[in-house]
Scaffold this active site. Structure first.
Site, short mmCIF file in Angstrom:
data_model
loop_
_atom_site.label_atom_id
_atom_site.label_comp_id
_atom_site.label_asym_id
_atom_site.label_seq_id
_atom_site.Cartn_x
_atom_site.Cartn_y
_atom_site.Cartn_z
CB CYS A 86 -3.46 -5.74 4.06
SG CYS A 86 -5.19 -6.35 4.18
CB CYS A 101 -15.14 -24.56 16.91
SG CYS A 101 -14.43 -23.12 16.35
CB CYS A 132 -7.91 -10.53 3.79
SG CYS A 132 -8.01 -8.77 3.60
CB CYS A 135 -3.72 -8.57 1.47
SG CYS A 135 -4.02 -9.64 3.10
CG HIS A 138 -6.38 -19.63 4.96
ND1 HIS A 138 -7.38 -19.97 4.54
CD2 HIS A 138 -6.03 -20.01 6.39
CE1 HIS A 138 -7.62 -20.92 5.43
NE2 HIS A 138 -6.81 -20.97 6.27
CG HIS A 141 -12.39 -22.92 6.57
ND1 HIS A 141 -11.27 -23.29 7.18
CD2 HIS A 141 -12.26 -23.68 5.38
CE1 HIS A 141 -10.31 -23.63 6.19
NE2 HIS A 141 -11.05 -24.10 5.22
CG ASP A 145 -21.88 -24.70 12.54
OD1 ASP A 145 -21.51 -23.37 12.64
OD2 ASP A 145 -21.35 -25.59 12.89
NE ARG A 153 -19.08 -22.87 13.91
CZ ARG A 153 -18.06 -23.77 13.61
NH1 ARG A 153 -17.01 -23.84 13.82
NH2 ARG A 153 -18.58 -24.87 13.06
CB CYS A 155 -14.18 -21.06 12.08
SG CYS A 155 -13.44 -22.04 13.33
#
Length: 168
Positions: A86, A101, A132, A135, A138, A141, A145, A153, A155
């Site tokens: 979006c 990571c 988000c 919208c 995904h 995560h 830490d 963090r 990620c």
């Protein structure tokens, strides 16, 4: 054989990003972004037409890109990282850091409420999914830490974000 090796690497990387959060996700604050979705696709067919196959897989089906492959992993340009679904501003380049990571990492959202957090118990782990707020796409995560004063963090999958450079 390459496919099996790729699956093993993905599993190991997910385990590296799979620490359990020490806190429960914070409540999402209703913002203007969550209330104004008029111009966004509303059906899955509309999302499929708007997004690439990879973007659809990650943003709408909660997929994950392979670690160490995302275009924003080593990206250092100054600007704003936005939602690919979006265009909502999500993270400033000032909050980006190298967490080793395999995915781009940030220590804070650009403004409270642009990220929604929910508990994710998939893959035999307890994590906090980030999406988000505008919208529902995904993003990845968040873990507690992080190395900065926020202790966080975020990620994030490179495929789920865009970038707007600072105009000079």
């Amino acid at each position: 054989m390459k496919k099996m090796l790729g699956l093993v690497l993905l599993f190991v990387s997910l385990q590296a990003c799979g620490q359990e959060p020490k806190q429960t996700p914070k409540q999402t604050i209703a913002t203007t972004a969550t209330k104004t979705m008029e111009n966004l696709p509303k059906t899955e067919a509309e999302w499929k037409a708007k997004l690439t196959e990879d973007e659809y897989y990650i943003l709408r089906q909660k997929g994950t890109e392979r670690p160490y492959t995302g275009k924003f992993l080593m990206h250092t340009e100054k600007g704003m990282y936005t939602c690919r679904g979006c265009g909502a501003p999500l993270f400033s380049s000032d909050s980006k850091f190298d967490s080793h990571c395999g995915w781009p990492s940030f220590d804070k959202e650009v403004k409270a409420g642009v990220i929604k957090e929910t508990v994710d118990n998939t893959l035999g782990m307890r994590r906090t999914e980030i999406t988000c707020a505008k919208c529902g796409g995904h993003l990845g995560h968040v873990f507690d830490d992080g190395p900065t004063d926020t202790g966080l963090r975020y990620c994030v999958n490179s495929v789920s974000i865009g970038f707007e450079a600072v105009k000079k």
